[in-house]
Write a protein that holds these residues in place. Structure first.
Motif, PDB file in Angstrom:
ATOM      1  N   ARG A 149       0.816  -1.304   0.011  1.00  0.00           N
ATOM      2  CA  ARG A 149      -0.071   0.176  -0.141  1.00  0.00           C
ATOM      3  C   ARG A 149       0.809   1.397  -0.139  1.00  0.00           C
ATOM      4  NH1 ARG A 149      -5.371  -1.379   1.101  1.00  0.00           N
ATOM      5  NH2 ARG A 149      -5.692   0.457  -0.152  1.00  0.00           N
ATOM      6  N   LEU A 150       2.216   1.250   0.506  1.00  0.00           N
ATOM      7  CA  LEU A 150       3.054   2.425   0.145  1.00  0.00           C
ATOM      8  C   LEU A 150       2.823   2.824  -1.073  1.00  0.00           C
ATOM      9  CD1 LEU A 150       6.336   1.034   2.114  1.00  0.00           C
ATOM     10  CD2 LEU A 150       4.676   3.258   2.509  1.00  0.00           C
ATOM     11  N   ASP A 151       2.681   2.047  -2.236  1.00  0.00           N
ATOM     12  CA  ASP A 151       2.816   2.725  -3.601  1.00  0.00           C
ATOM     13  C   ASP A 151       1.546   2.828  -4.147  1.00  0.00           C
ATOM     14  OD1 ASP A 151       5.766   2.771  -3.919  1.00  0.00           O
ATOM     15  OD2 ASP A 151       5.975   0.465  -3.989  1.00  0.00           O
ATOM     16  N   ALA A 152       0.502   2.868  -3.327  1.00  0.00           N
ATOM     17  CA  ALA A 152      -0.915   3.031  -3.672  1.00  0.00           C
ATOM     18  C   ALA A 152      -1.264   4.648  -3.795  1.00  0.00           C
ATOM     19  CB  ALA A 152      -1.933   2.333  -2.913  1.00  0.00           C
ATOM     20  N   TYR A 153      -2.235   5.041  -4.134  1.00  0.00           N
ATOM     21  CA  TYR A 153      -2.634   6.450  -4.448  1.00  0.00           C
ATOM     22  C   TYR A 153      -3.866   6.748  -3.460  1.00  0.00           C
ATOM     23  CZ  TYR A 153       0.354   7.218  -8.305  1.00  0.00           C
ATOM     24  OH  TYR A 153       1.380   7.114  -9.301  1.00  0.00           O
ATOM     25  N   PRO A 154      -4.178   7.931  -2.872  1.00  0.00           N
ATOM     26  CA  PRO A 154      -5.237   8.024  -2.162  1.00  0.00           C
ATOM     27  C   PRO A 154      -6.704   7.550  -2.362  1.00  0.00           C
ATOM     28  CG  PRO A 154      -3.810   9.958  -2.102  1.00  0.00           C
ATOM     29  CD  PRO A 154      -3.362   9.133  -3.367  1.00  0.00           C
ATOM     30  N   HIS A 155      -6.858   7.606  -3.723  1.00  0.00           N
ATOM     31  CA  HIS A 155      -8.294   7.254  -4.084  1.00  0.00           C
ATOM     32  C   HIS A 155      -8.408   5.519  -4.216  1.00  0.00           C
ATOM     33  CE1 HIS A 155      -5.906   6.706  -7.933  1.00  0.00           C
ATOM     34  NE2 HIS A 155      -6.963   5.505  -8.311  1.00  0.00           N
ATOM     35  N   GLN A 156      -7.331   4.801  -3.895  1.00  0.00           N
ATOM     36  CA  GLN A 156      -7.385   3.524  -3.815  1.00  0.00           C
ATOM     37  C   GLN A 156      -7.780   2.895  -2.353  1.00  0.00           C
ATOM     38  OE1 GLN A 156      -3.524   3.158  -5.853  1.00  0.00           O
ATOM     39  NE2 GLN A 156      -4.366   1.637  -7.314  1.00  0.00           N
ATOM     40  N   PHE A 157      -7.808   3.999  -1.461  1.00  0.00           N
ATOM     41  CA  PHE A 157      -8.204   3.826  -0.253  1.00  0.00           C
ATOM     42  C   PHE A 157      -9.685   3.810   0.374  1.00  0.00           C
ATOM     43  CE2 PHE A 157      -3.492   3.805  -0.045  1.00  0.00           C
ATOM     44  CZ  PHE A 157      -3.257   3.018   0.815  1.00  0.00           C
ATOM     45  N   SER A 158     -10.232   3.479   1.360  1.00  0.00           N
ATOM     46  CA  SER A 158     -11.547   3.661   1.725  1.00  0.00           C
ATOM     47  C   SER A 158     -11.154   4.862   2.590  1.00  0.00           C
ATOM     48  CB  SER A 158     -12.037   2.584   2.876  1.00  0.00           C
ATOM     49  OG  SER A 158     -11.071   2.414   3.790  1.00  0.00           O
ATOM     50  N   GLY A 159     -12.365   5.561   2.942  1.00  0.00           N
ATOM     51  CA  GLY A 159     -12.423   6.764   3.911  1.00  0.00           C
ATOM     52  C   GLY A 159     -11.699   6.542   5.119  1.00  0.00           C
ATOM     53  N   GLY A 160     -12.023   5.377   5.970  1.00  0.00           N
ATOM     54  CA  GLY A 160     -11.403   5.094   7.163  1.00  0.00           C
ATOM     55  C   GLY A 160     -10.008   4.703   7.045  1.00  0.00           C
ATOM     56  N   MET A 161      -9.667   4.101   5.990  1.00  0.00           N
ATOM     57  CA  MET A 161      -7.985   3.918   5.701  1.00  0.00           C
ATOM     58  C   MET A 161      -7.251   5.208   5.382  1.00  0.00           C
ATOM     59  SD  MET A 161      -7.016   1.058   6.268  1.00  0.00           S
ATOM     60  CE  MET A 161      -7.948  -0.628   6.955  1.00  0.00           C
ATOM     61  N   ARG A 162      -8.105   6.149   4.585  1.00  0.00           N
ATOM     62  CA  ARG A 162      -7.309   7.373   4.391  1.00  0.00           C
ATOM     63  C   ARG A 162      -7.218   8.281   5.695  1.00  0.00           C
ATOM     64  NH1 ARG A 162     -10.576   7.562  -0.795  1.00  0.00           N
ATOM     65  NH2 ARG A 162     -12.061   8.498   0.435  1.00  0.00           N
ATOM     66  N   GLN A 163      -8.028   8.042   6.573  1.00  0.00           N
ATOM     67  CA  GLN A 163      -8.040   8.676   7.670  1.00  0.00           C
ATOM     68  C   GLN A 163      -6.766   8.267   8.681  1.00  0.00           C
ATOM     69  OE1 GLN A 163      -8.212  11.689   8.963  1.00  0.00           O
ATOM     70  NE2 GLN A 163     -10.364  11.829   9.238  1.00  0.00           N
ATOM     71  N   ARG A 164      -6.543   6.901   8.666  1.00  0.00           N
ATOM     72  CA  ARG A 164      -5.309   6.448   9.293  1.00  0.00           C
ATOM     73  C   ARG A 164      -4.071   6.630   8.507  1.00  0.00           C
ATOM     74  NH1 ARG A 164      -6.544   1.199  12.013  1.00  0.00           N
ATOM     75  NH2 ARG A 164      -8.836   0.913  12.181  1.00  0.00           N
ATOM     76  N   VAL A 165      -4.027   6.770   7.182  1.00  0.00           N
ATOM     77  CA  VAL A 165      -2.734   7.422   6.570  1.00  0.00           C
ATOM     78  C   VAL A 165      -2.492   8.898   6.999  1.00  0.00           C
ATOM     79  CG1 VAL A 165      -1.959   8.078   4.497  1.00  0.00           C
ATOM     80  CG2 VAL A 165      -3.065   5.802   4.207  1.00  0.00           C
ATOM     81  N   VAL A 166      -3.346   9.702   6.999  1.00  0.00           N
ATOM     82  CA  VAL A 166      -3.502  11.009   7.559  1.00  0.00           C
ATOM     83  C   VAL A 166      -2.683  11.007   9.049  1.00  0.00           C
ATOM     84  CG1 VAL A 166      -4.268  12.882   7.949  1.00  0.00           C
ATOM     85  CG2 VAL A 166      -4.964  11.980   5.911  1.00  0.00           C
TER      86      VAL A 166
END
Length: 340
Positions: A149-166
Motif C-alpha cells: 500500500r506504500l505505492d498506492a494512491y489516495p483514491h485506492q483507499f477507503s475513507g477510514g483507511m485514508r484517515q489512518r494514513v493521515v
C-alpha cells in the motif's frame, strides 16, 4: 507534576472583510500537558478550527489578524517565530489531522512518498530509511498489506483507511502535540470507534498530547481529560471531564448535554435541542452572545458581557448566573447523576 507543553493565553483572532474586521476568537485560554487530551467542543462557527489553525500558524496571511494573545509551546511563543522557524515546528513537534483526509492528501502522489516527504524534511534520513519508517507507520496505524500500500494512491483507499494514513503522516516524526480537527466526522460509527481507539493507543505509546476538536460529546466522554466549551468565539466553560459532564454550570453546556440521546430514556422522550441559531459574529451586541437562546437569561445578560468566574482551580465559566455580583442565585441545577 508534569509541566504544560502548550499554553494558549488570551488569544484573539480577527478577519478583515468588506464589512470591517470581525472577531472570530475572543480571549481563548487553555493549557495542555504531555499525554493529556483536551477536547474543544461547540457548534459550527464557534471558533474551534480557527483556534487550532492559529496554533499551527495556518490562517490566511492577508485577512487574518491576531491583535493579542500568546501561544506558547515549551515556553516559546509561536506567534513570534519566523515562517522558517515555524516550518520546523509543524510536523516535527506539532502536527494536525484535518477533518477530510482527501483535502490533506495529494491525489497525484503515492501514499509512501507523502509520508516520506515530512520525514526527510524534519529528520536526517536517507530515502531508504524514510521509506522503512513510512512502512512502520502504516503498520502502526493498522493498514493491511502495508508494504504494497506504500505505492498506492489516495483514491485506492477507503475513507477510514485514508484517515489512518493521515494520522500516520501526522505522527511520523513523533510530535509532542497532535491537533485533531473533527477527525471522525466523515466516517461511520464503526470506523469512528476504531480511529479513536487507534489515537488512544498511539497516545499511550508516544506520550503525545492531543487537542481534539469535535461537536460529538460521546467522543469527548471517551477521549478527553479536559474540555473547553466554545460559543461565539469564546470559551464559555472550561474544566476537567467530570466537571463539565457532572458539575455543569453554563446553560450552553447544559443545552449540549441535554441534546444528547440518553440510552436510559424511554423511546417516547424527545431530544431537547437548543432553540435558535448561533449569532452572527458581525452583529454581536455588548451582552452575553448566548442570551437570546438561554432559558435562564436575566436583564443584565442582554446589556453587559459576563466576566470569567473561577469555580475551582480547574473549572471556570463565563456566565452571569455564577457571578458574585448577581444579587440572586438563578443558576440551573447541575447535570449530576442524570448524565451517569
Amino acid at each position: 507534576m508534569k509541566e504544560n507543553i502548550l499554553d494558549v493565553d488570551n488569544l484573539h483572532v480577527s478577519f478583515k472583510t468588506r464589512n470591517g474586521e470581525i472577531t472570530a476568537v475572543k480571549g481563548v485560554s487553555f493549557s495542555l500537558k504531555k499525554g493529556e487530551t483536551l477536547a474543544i467542543v461547540g457548534e459550527s462557527g464557534s471558533g474551534k478550527s480557527v483556534t487550532a489553525k492559529s496554533i499551527m500558524r495556518l490562517l490566511p496571511k492577508h485577512s487574518a489578524v491576531i491583535p493579542q494573545g500568546e501561544i506558547k509551546f515549551e515556553g516559546q511563543d509561536l506567534l513570534e517565530l519566523s515562517l522558517k522557524d515555524m516550518q520546523q515546528v509543524r510536523g516535527s513537534k506539532i502536527s494536525m489531522v484535518f477533518q477530510d483526509p482527501m483535502t490533506s492528501l495529494n491525489p497525484t502522489m503515492k501514499i509512501g512518498k507523502q509520508i516520506m516527504e515530512g520525514l526527510k524534511k524534519h529528520q536526517t534520513l536517507t530515502k531508504s530509511e524514510a521509506r522503512q519508517r513510512a512502512l512502520e507507520m502504516l503498520e502502526l496505524v493498522g493498514i493491511p498489506n502495508a508494504k504494497k500500500r506504500l505505492d498506492a494512491y489516495p483514491h485506492q483507499f477507503s475513507g477510514g483507511m485514508r484517515q489512518r494514513v493521515v494520522i500516520a503522516m501526522a505522527l511520523a516524526c513523533i510530535p509532542q502535540v497532535l491537533i485533531a480537527d473533527e477527525p471522525t466526522t466523515a466516517l461511520d460509527v464503526t470506523i469512528q470507534a476504531q480511529i479513536l481507539q487507534l489515537m488512544k493507543n498511539l497516545q499511550e505509546k508516544m506520550d503525545t498530547a492531543i487537542v481534539l476538536i469535535t461537536h460529538d460529546l460521546g467522543v469527548v466522554a471517551n477521549m478527553a481529560d479536559k474540555v473547553a466549551v466554545m460559543y461565539a468565539g469564546e470559551v464559555v466553560e472550561y474544566g476537567t471531564l467530570d466537571e463539565i459532564f457532572y458539575e455543569t454550570q453554563h446553560p450552553y453546556t447544559l443545552g449540549l448535554l441535554g441534546s444528547m440521546p440518553n440510552l436510559n430514556a424511554k423511546r417516547s422522550e424527545p431530544l431537547i435541542p437548543i432553540p435558535g441559531s448561533p449569532p452572527d459574529l458581525a452583529t454581536l451586541g455588548t451582552g452575553c452572545p448566548f442570551a437570546a437562546r438561554c432559558p435562564y437569561t436575566m436583564a443584565v445578560c442582554h446589556d453587559y458581557h459576563p466576566r470569567k468566574t473561577e469555580l475551582s482551580e480547574s473549572h471556570s465559566v463565563l456566565c452571569w448566573l455564577q457571578d458574585s455580583r448577581t444579587p440572586e442565585n438563578h443558576a440551573p441545577e447541575t447535570v449530576g447523576s442524570a448524565q451517569r
